[in-house]
Design a protein around this motif. Structure first.
Motif, PDB file in Angstrom:
ATOM      1  N   PHE A   9       0.976  -0.778  -0.279  1.00  9.02           N
ATOM      2  CA  PHE A   9       0.387   0.278   0.226  1.00  9.02           C
ATOM      3  C   PHE A   9       1.059   1.160   0.047  1.00  9.02           C
ATOM      4  O   PHE A   9       0.694   2.099  -1.054  1.00  9.02           O
ATOM      5  CB  PHE A   9      -1.064  -0.100   1.162  1.00  9.02           C
ATOM      6  N   SER A  10       2.071   1.070   0.102  1.00 11.88           N
ATOM      7  CA  SER A  10       2.977   2.508   0.793  1.00 11.88           C
ATOM      8  C   SER A  10       3.750   2.508  -1.015  1.00 11.88           C
ATOM      9  O   SER A  10       4.661   3.394  -1.025  1.00 11.88           O
ATOM     10  CB  SER A  10       4.337   2.340   2.033  1.00 11.88           C
ATOM     11  N   GLY A  11       3.695   1.427  -1.419  1.00 11.68           N
ATOM     12  CA  GLY A  11       4.119   1.701  -3.422  1.00 11.68           C
ATOM     13  C   GLY A  11       5.434   0.971  -3.673  1.00 11.68           C
ATOM     14  O   GLY A  11       6.093   0.623  -4.339  1.00 11.68           O
ATOM     15  N   GLU A  12       6.314   0.345  -1.738  1.00 10.14           N
ATOM     16  CA  GLU A  12       7.434  -0.028  -2.626  1.00 10.14           C
ATOM     17  C   GLU A  12       6.965  -1.680  -3.228  1.00 10.14           C
ATOM     18  O   GLU A  12       5.768  -2.362  -2.706  1.00 10.14           O
ATOM     19  CB  GLU A  12       8.158  -0.630  -0.657  1.00 10.14           C
ATOM     20  N   GLU A  13       7.399  -2.302  -4.022  1.00 12.84           N
ATOM     21  CA  GLU A  13       8.277  -3.350  -4.131  1.00 12.84           C
ATOM     22  C   GLU A  13       7.654  -5.124  -4.067  1.00 12.84           C
ATOM     23  O   GLU A  13       8.507  -4.629  -2.417  1.00 12.84           O
ATOM     24  CB  GLU A  13       9.042  -3.396  -5.823  1.00 12.84           C
ATOM     25  N   ILE A  14       6.850  -5.142  -3.535  1.00 12.59           N
ATOM     26  CA  ILE A  14       6.635  -6.874  -3.236  1.00 12.59           C
ATOM     27  C   ILE A  14       7.277  -7.929  -3.618  1.00 12.59           C
ATOM     28  O   ILE A  14       7.635  -8.547  -4.078  1.00 12.59           O
ATOM     29  CB  ILE A  14       5.130  -7.057  -2.950  1.00 12.59           C
ATOM     30  N   SER A  15       8.006  -8.392  -2.728  1.00  8.38           N
ATOM     31  CA  SER A  15       9.262  -9.518  -3.307  1.00  8.38           C
ATOM     32  C   SER A  15       9.523 -10.661  -2.516  1.00  8.38           C
ATOM     33  O   SER A  15       8.815 -10.501  -1.125  1.00  8.38           O
ATOM     34  CB  SER A  15      10.801  -8.664  -2.947  1.00  8.38           C
ATOM     35  N   ALA A  16       9.352 -11.189  -3.309  1.00 11.46           N
ATOM     36  CA  ALA A  16       9.522 -13.271  -2.142  1.00 11.46           C
ATOM     37  C   ALA A  16      10.293 -12.888  -1.336  1.00 11.46           C
ATOM     38  O   ALA A  16      11.919 -12.241  -1.610  1.00 11.46           O
ATOM     39  CB  ALA A  16      10.009 -14.167  -3.634  1.00 11.46           C
ATOM     40  N   GLY A  17      10.538 -13.344  -0.015  1.00 12.88           N
ATOM     41  CA  GLY A  17      11.864 -13.345   1.339  1.00 12.88           C
ATOM     42  C   GLY A  17      11.356 -11.707   1.705  1.00 12.88           C
ATOM     43  O   GLY A  17      11.962 -12.541   2.947  1.00 12.88           O
ATOM     44  N   ASP A  18      10.706 -11.559   1.416  1.00 15.60           N
ATOM     45  CA  ASP A  18       9.886 -10.373   1.999  1.00 15.60           C
ATOM     46  C   ASP A  18       9.270 -10.411   3.435  1.00 15.60           C
ATOM     47  O   ASP A  18       8.856 -11.592   3.726  1.00 15.60           O
ATOM     48  CB  ASP A  18       9.727  -9.155   2.203  1.00 15.60           C
TER      49      ASP A  18
END
Length: 84
Positions: A9-18
């Motif tokens: 929601f903040s705009g940061e990209e979701i990445s595997a491992g997060d």
């Protein structure tokens, strides 16, 4: 900014491992369809039928697939880059 299938929601990209928190749940992102971000042991061929979204493995609830992030999904710690 609104959340999406590939962004918090903040705009940061979701990445595997997060490492993430969603309401009272904590967990890890296993893969993100659309950006082809997959944790070891997971591949696009196995999950592409889902279309778009991401899979998280929550400590309290197990695997949960979500098509779009909302304000409850918060990045706690970014995934470590491979090779570190």
């Amino acid at each position: 900014m609104d959340g999406s299938a590939t962004h918090y929601f903040s705009g940061e990209e979701i990445s595997a491992g997060d490492r993430v928190r969603c309401a009272e749940l904590t967990g890890e992102i296993l893969f993100v369809l659309g950006t082809v971000s997959f944790a070891d042991g997971h591949c696009a061929a196995d999950w592409s039928y889902l279309g778009r979204g991401f899979m998280a493995k929550y400590d309290q609830a197990g695997w949960v697939f979500t098509e779009q992030a909302n304000a409850d999904l918060v990045l706690v710690a970014r995934a470590e880059p491979h090779g570190t």
